[in-house]
Design an enzyme around this catalytic site. Sequence first.
Site, short mmCIF file in Angstrom:
data_model
loop_
_atom_site.label_atom_id
_atom_site.label_comp_id
_atom_site.label_asym_id
_atom_site.label_seq_id
_atom_site.Cartn_x
_atom_site.Cartn_y
_atom_site.Cartn_z
N SER A 1 44.03 38.15 38.37
CA SER A 1 44.11 37.07 37.65
C SER A 1 43.13 36.73 36.65
O SER A 1 43.14 35.95 35.67
CB SER A 1 44.15 35.68 38.38
OG SER A 1 42.93 35.63 39.05
N LYS B 1 42.64 26.47 40.16
CA LYS B 1 41.88 26.67 39.03
C LYS B 1 41.48 25.68 38.09
O LYS B 1 40.25 25.72 37.50
CB LYS B 1 42.51 27.99 38.55
CG LYS B 1 42.78 29.16 39.60
CD LYS B 1 42.91 30.62 38.81
CE LYS B 1 43.10 31.57 40.17
NZ LYS B 1 43.38 33.00 39.21
#
EC number: 3.4.21.53
Length: 363
Positions: A257, A302
């Site tokens: 990611s 996140k």
Amino acid sequence: MPRRTATMLASTLMLIALLCAGVFIPVPYAEMSPGPTVNTLGDHDGEPVLQISGRKTYAATGHLNMTTVRVTSADYRMNLVEAVYGWLAHDNKVVPRETLYPDGKTEEQSTQENAEEFSQSQESAKVAALKELDVPVKSWVIVSTVVKGAPAEGKLHAGDVIKAVDGTTVKEPADVAKLVTQHKPGQDVRFTIVPAREQVAAEKEKRTPTKTQDITITTTSSDDNGEKRAIVGISAGTDHTFPFTVDIKLADVGGPSAGLMFALGIYDKLTPGHLTGGKFVAGTGTIDDAGKVGPIGGIEMKTVGARAKGAQYFLTPADNCAAASKGTPEGLTLIKVDTIQDALGALKDLRSGDTADLPKCGK
């Protein structure tokens, strides 16, 4: 003993029993929470995250932070009390354990898979950034992994360059599976390869590999959704040769990611000026060699972690926008990106102060 006292005592004992049961009863859940964020333009554990040699680089200010998610380990068994606490906690998320560890993967298997994905994301980030800068990158198809016990074991090895299958030139990893599955299980397939050792030696000596081998492998059968197809038991990937050295120094991180943020960090260090205009930008997203940005898991965690660190803007994969928009932390602007070009365009707008037309999530 008075009835009221007895009732209260019985209730108290029952509550204690339920709490004890909750502590000892395992539940099939795992927990996600915001993890550390790291500035790809800065240092981590005393050394630069991005180290480039053999090419002129430029100082970069501001932040291009990659973001992470903490998860409970594959070997950890959450109890009922912890699950309830996680459900009630604002910044944490409790999910079915199989969401994070499908097919009963062990901690070791999950760690290995995450490490491989992280390594591949670094390669793709380098390729995407250099292609955006029109810097030539040589690529070729390789044997990425060989399945233990498969027909290819002992014949093909990780790192072997696949030049052709049955005489047909291979240009990308998908070509390998396409050509192999044209056979019926039990038929022979011929691979033309450059052995890994020869490829490494040629790269060191800066020459074209000269040693090739033809290797014949008898296919076996794989049951794919009830349909029998021919396989040899390998996965194909891509390897690259770069005209200069780009090292990414970041330990204890796994998964793909961070690809987008690594690519942007590399681009920034190889171009004059400051890509962020000094602003605090964080983000996430996988990236492929062509610069396409893909979705990731744990987007809500996140964004929380990024904002807590001080981020003002968050580069969000287009396919994650809906989920990220449900709980956007106050003061954080979600910018929708589908490619590295989208991200560079958004950063250009941020530098100029022209934020009215930013491709925000939800617009």
